[in-house]
Design a protein around this motif. Structure first.
Motif, mmCIF file in Angstrom:
data_model
loop_
_atom_site.group_PDB
_atom_site.id
_atom_site.type_symbol
_atom_site.label_atom_id
_atom_site.label_comp_id
_atom_site.label_asym_id
_atom_site.label_seq_id
_atom_site.Cartn_x
_atom_site.Cartn_y
_atom_site.Cartn_z
ATOM 1 N N GLU A 36 123.672 47.433 40.073
ATOM 2 C CA GLU A 36 123.825 47.866 38.680
ATOM 3 C C GLU A 36 122.701 48.814 38.271
ATOM 4 O O GLU A 36 122.915 49.726 37.454
ATOM 5 N N ARG A 37 121.534 48.642 38.843
ATOM 6 C CA ARG A 37 120.449 49.580 38.565
ATOM 7 C C ARG A 37 120.793 50.983 39.087
ATOM 8 O O ARG A 37 120.436 51.987 38.476
ATOM 9 N N LEU A 38 121.500 51.043 40.196
ATOM 10 C CA LEU A 38 121.984 52.339 40.689
ATOM 11 C C LEU A 38 123.077 52.886 39.772
ATOM 12 O O LEU A 38 123.118 54.088 39.487
ATOM 13 N N LEU A 39 123.936 51.984 39.315
ATOM 14 C CA LEU A 39 125.059 52.380 38.463
ATOM 15 C C LEU A 39 124.576 53.032 37.174
ATOM 16 O O LEU A 39 125.139 54.035 36.721
ATOM 17 N N TRP A 40 123.513 52.466 36.576
ATOM 18 C CA TRP A 40 123.025 52.933 35.272
ATOM 19 C C TRP A 40 121.707 53.702 35.402
ATOM 20 O O TRP A 40 120.967 53.809 34.416
ATOM 21 N N LYS A 41 121.424 54.255 36.575
ATOM 22 C CA LYS A 41 120.121 54.891 36.811
ATOM 23 C C LYS A 41 119.854 56.055 35.867
ATOM 24 O O LYS A 41 118.682 56.383 35.596
ATOM 25 N N ASP A 42 120.906 56.683 35.321
ATOM 26 C CA ASP A 42 120.715 57.814 34.414
ATOM 27 C C ASP A 42 120.453 57.375 32.980
ATOM 28 O O ASP A 42 120.165 58.217 32.116
ATOM 29 N N VAL A 43 120.566 56.072 32.712
ATOM 30 C CA VAL A 43 120.300 55.548 31.362
ATOM 31 C C VAL A 43 119.019 54.724 31.470
ATOM 32 O O VAL A 43 119.053 53.516 31.710
ATOM 33 N N LYS A 44 117.892 55.385 31.307
ATOM 34 C CA LYS A 44 116.588 54.758 31.576
ATOM 35 C C LYS A 44 116.346 53.524 30.722
ATOM 36 O O LYS A 44 115.703 52.564 31.170
ATOM 37 N N THR A 45 116.839 53.522 29.489
ATOM 38 C CA THR A 45 116.597 52.379 28.611
ATOM 39 C C THR A 45 117.275 51.119 29.125
ATOM 40 O O THR A 45 116.796 50.009 28.887
ATOM 41 N N ILE A 46 118.389 51.279 29.817
ATOM 42 C CA ILE A 46 119.093 50.111 30.353
ATOM 43 C C ILE A 46 118.354 49.543 31.555
ATOM 44 O O ILE A 46 118.100 48.338 31.624
#
Length: 413
Positions: A36-46
């Motif tokens: 999931e960290r790879l999935l949302w890597k472009d959303v730094k706040t997440i």
């Protein structure tokens, strides 16, 4: 839960829950898996969130708000809470929750913060004492999937809405006593008489998809578990309750409200925005499930049940494309599961709608924009196959009790 202190009137507090049985379908303390960290890597706040609650709030603010519009989304603010406060909430709210929810989860007393958001069933400004009427709708999925990855035996998914097919499964499981007439394709059609048809269907069989509030208090629909069909007594009580808000002859107030909501939805663009986000699911779960197995680097269990000499074409795409497919599918899943609250107040100075020479301010907000876990994609696939398989059986008339007849009697054959 609504707050009624001097500085919290018109606010709702969302607190973290923990499962009593360890179910992974409820909020857990784990923030994100490595995938999931790879999935949302472009959303730094997440990916920098320290708790799942903070990640969920950042998801609403930084993913869903840009897609749906800041004027329709409230990400809320986090506030500090004490253990004593959380324990008192658990004790006071317990008697008002459906039994199945009580058995499944409780308030997490170890959490040190909660999410404070506006209560969008009321207006927070304007003339004091002015009544406010709100409707909460779960629109559900408003399009038919065009994906080429839908198997031949599941071809009906391209002509029958997911909601209608799911109703058949719920009837088979005895989760509902009758099939709803509601069809999301009517709600999202952009055609006024079809939107009105959808509103009438929601009123007739609200289940957990339609509720009405007066000044923030529920006057129609289920408080948690939903209701099946609207009986004459319930209809009469609603008609009486609407007397203080809608000027119409007795017996015509409910009809007037449904017309008001129809007009508002037809003229506003709020459902168009929601549909655009839903359509981020361009592959359907039958395609997206392969991207999921690519992302988690596991052998595809779907392909294991299909004898093919060559791998599925989606197992040959670049990894970043698999990430994009899975991410878009999960965002679309949020949009398919959320609720829309439309609130009305006698005419002031904001957006207006009219009814029988009465004019109303109105506002629309999306709620329940929950972040979906990557692992849920397996559940979505399994449920999808069960829904379609059951619907096929219903159409063949070979299910117990022959629910096909009940489907036909409700105009869903």
């Amino acid at each position: 839960m609504p707050l009624t202190g001097p500085t919290e009137i018109g606010k709702v507090l969302r607190v973290q829950k923990v499962a009593k049985n360890g179910s992974d379908n409820l909020i857990s303390s784990t923030v994100l898996t490595s995938e999931e960290r790879l999935l949302w890597k472009d959303v730094k706040t997440i990916i920098s969130s320290e708790t799942s609650d903070v990640a969920a709030q950042n998801y609403v603010r930084d993913v869903m708000t840009p897609l749906l519009g800041a004027e329709h989304v409230d990400a809320g603010v986090r506030v500090r809470v004490s253990v004593d406060f959380l324990e008192s909430i658990d004790k006071n709210v317990l008697p008002h929750r459906p039994a199945w929810r009580v058995d499944a989860a409780r308030v997490n007393p170890l959490c040190d913060s909660a999410l404070l958001i506006s209560d969008h069933s009321v207006f927070h400004h304007g003339a004091k004492g002015m009544p406010c009427l709100s409707v909460e709708i779960k629109p559900k999925c408003g399009f038919l999937p065009p994906s080429k990855y839908i198997s031949e035996e599941n071809h009906m998914k391209k002509s029958i809405s997911r909601f209608r097919m799911h109703q058949a499964l719920k009837l088979h499981r005895k989760e509902v006593s009758e099939i709803s007439h509601y069809d999301p394709l009517d709600m999202f059609s952009g055609i006024k008489n079809r939107i009105y048809k959808a509103m009438r269907a929601l009123f007739s069989t609200p289940q957990n998809n339609f509720r009405i509030f007066l000044n923030g208090s529920i006057i129609f629909g289920g408080s948690g578990g939903g209701t099946n069909a609207t009986n004459s007594k319930t209809a009469e009580l609603l008609e009486d309750a609407l007397g203080c808000f809608i000027r119409a002859e007795e017996g015509k107030r409910t009809e007037a409200l449904l017309q008001l909501v129809t007009e508002t939805l037809h003229e506003a663009s709020v459902l168009d925005k929601l549909l655009e986000v839903q359509k981020l699911d361009a592959f359907d779960i039958e395609g997206a499930i392969h991207a999921y197995y690519n992302v988690v680097s596991e052998p595809c269990k779907v392909c294991q049940h299909v004898s093919k000499d060559q791998p599925h074409e989606l197992h040959t795409i670049p990894f970043h494309e698999s990430l994009e497919i899975a991410r878009n599918y999960l965002i679309a899943a949020t949009a398919k599961d959320c609720s829309l609250i439309i609130s009305f107040r006698r005419k002031g100075d904001s957006n207006s709608a009219s009814l029988n020479e009465q004019e109303f301010d109105h506002k629309a907000f999306f709620i329940d924009l929950d972040m979906k876990s990557l692992d849920r994609m397996k559940h979505y696939y399994e449920l999808d196959q069960e829904i379609v398989s059951n619907y096929n059986k219903v159409m063949r008339g070979d299910t117990e009790g022959d629910p096909k007849k009940r489907l036909q009697s409700n105009g869903h054959a």
